[in-house]
Design an enzyme around this catalytic site. Structure first.
Site, PDB file in Angstrom:
ATOM      1  N   HIS A  49      17.532  47.979  39.513  1.00 40.04           N
ATOM      2  CA  HIS A  49      17.299  46.811  40.355  1.00 40.04           C
ATOM      3  C   HIS A  49      16.664  47.254  41.671  1.00 40.04           C
ATOM      4  CE1 HIS A  49      21.517  48.073  41.371  1.00 40.04           C
ATOM      5  NE2 HIS A  49      20.946  48.113  42.554  1.00 40.04           N
TER       6      HIS A  49
HETATM    7  C1  T46 Z   1      22.592  50.035  44.557  1.00 42.19           C
HETATM    8  C2  T46 Z   1      23.053  51.180  43.749  1.00 42.19           C
HETATM    9  C3  T46 Z   1      22.756  52.518  44.380  1.00 42.19           C
HETATM   10  C4  T46 Z   1      30.810  44.571  44.243  1.00 42.19           C
HETATM   11  O1  T46 Z   1      31.657  43.695  43.980  1.00 42.19           O
HETATM   12  N1  T46 Z   1      30.545  44.904  45.529  1.00 42.19           N
HETATM   13  C5  T46 Z   1      29.639  45.851  45.869  1.00 42.19           C
HETATM   14  O2  T46 Z   1      29.458  46.137  47.069  1.00 42.19           O
HETATM   15  C6  T46 Z   1      28.912  46.493  44.820  1.00 42.19           C
HETATM   16  C7  T46 Z   1      27.877  47.549  45.160  1.00 42.19           C
HETATM   17  C8  T46 Z   1      29.176  46.147  43.537  1.00 42.19           C
HETATM   18  N2  T46 Z   1      30.101  45.211  43.259  1.00 42.19           N
HETATM   19  C9  T46 Z   1      30.374  44.891  41.847  1.00 42.19           C
HETATM   20  C10 T46 Z   1      29.266  44.143  41.132  1.00 42.19           C
HETATM   21  C11 T46 Z   1      29.389  44.622  39.701  1.00 42.19           C
HETATM   22  O3  T46 Z   1      30.321  43.814  39.021  1.00 42.19           O
HETATM   23  O4  T46 Z   1      30.550  46.097  41.134  1.00 42.19           O
HETATM   24  C12 T46 Z   1      29.994  46.021  39.842  1.00 42.19           C
HETATM   25  C13 T46 Z   1      28.977  47.129  39.613  1.00 42.19           C
HETATM   26  O5  T46 Z   1      27.833  46.911  40.457  1.00 42.19           O
HETATM   27  P1  T46 Z   1      26.338  47.257  39.971  1.00 42.19           P
HETATM   28  O6  T46 Z   1      26.198  47.007  38.538  1.00 42.19           O
HETATM   29  O7  T46 Z   1      25.401  46.521  40.888  1.00 42.19           O
HETATM   30  O8  T46 Z   1      26.290  48.828  40.262  1.00 42.19           O
HETATM   31  P2  T46 Z   1      25.033  49.812  40.210  1.00 42.19           P
HETATM   32  O9  T46 Z   1      25.597  51.176  40.173  1.00 42.19           O
HETATM   33  O10 T46 Z   1      24.060  49.427  39.170  1.00 42.19           O
HETATM   34  O11 T46 Z   1      24.272  49.598  41.637  1.00 42.19           O
HETATM   35  C14 T46 Z   1      24.927  49.898  42.848  1.00 42.19           C
HETATM   36  C15 T46 Z   1      24.672  48.788  43.886  1.00 42.19           C
HETATM   37  O12 T46 Z   1      25.044  47.518  43.331  1.00 42.19           O
HETATM   38  C16 T46 Z   1      23.238  48.715  44.342  1.00 42.19           C
HETATM   39  O13 T46 Z   1      23.144  47.910  45.507  1.00 42.19           O
HETATM   40  O14 T46 Z   1      21.603  50.141  45.270  1.00 42.19           O
HETATM   41  O15 T46 Z   1      24.454  51.133  43.392  1.00 42.19           O
END
Ligand code: T46
Length: 136
Positions: A49
């Protein structure tokens, strides 16, 4: 500046090492949020993303991982394997995190509160967004 490796000052003595991070000093924005990932499953690739507004600093505070970055025109691969290095990632950058070592802890300092509407999760939409043109 779309991304940059920042070498933080190391405060070392005969007891070991310490790194201190302050907003608007070592970290070039107000820190509104901190999160970290650990116990990453072998072979997994996460991210996929971009963010419209969010700026972040990624620090692998234990172990190692790699970051794929894409601004819509050029790509880069960055290795994070030093506790005193941070990767600054500006907004409008596609990112994927991969090759996590089993002991990796990736900590992220973020300029904004969590906001799902700031995410662009479709690569084609991302390209249209940053290139400002309809690619279809
Ligand atoms: C990024 C990369 C480096 C939350 O509830 N609060 C938060 O602050 C974050 C970051 C995530 N979440 C929840 C949302 C999803 O249900 O945690 C779960 C996993 O998040 P996500 O799939 O977005 O994780 P990544 O590792 O794909 O991405 C993350 C960050 O979301 C993103 O901003 O830049 O790490």
């Amino acid at each position: 500046m779309k991304y940059k490796i920042i070498n933080f000052q190391k405060h070392g003595d005969d007891r070991g090492m310490l790194v201190a991070l302050e907003e608007n000093k070592e970290i070039p924005f107000n820190i509104k949020r901190v999160y970290y990932m650990y116990d990453t499953v072998a072979g997994v690739r996460r991210g996929y993303h971009a963010h419209k507004k969010l700026q972040q600093i990624l620090i692998c505070i234990h172990g190692s991982c790699k970051i794929h970055l894409d601004d819509g025109f050029d790509t880069a691969e960055v290795v994070l394997d030093k506790q005193f290095q941070g990767l600054y990632v500006a907004n409008n950058m596609w990112r994927e995190m991969y090759d996590f070592s089993p002991d990796a802890v990736l900590m992220v300092l973020a300029s904004e509160y969590y906001d799902e509407s700031d995410y662009i999760r479709n690569y084609h939409e991302f390209l249209e967004y940053v290139r400002g043109e309809d690619l279809l």
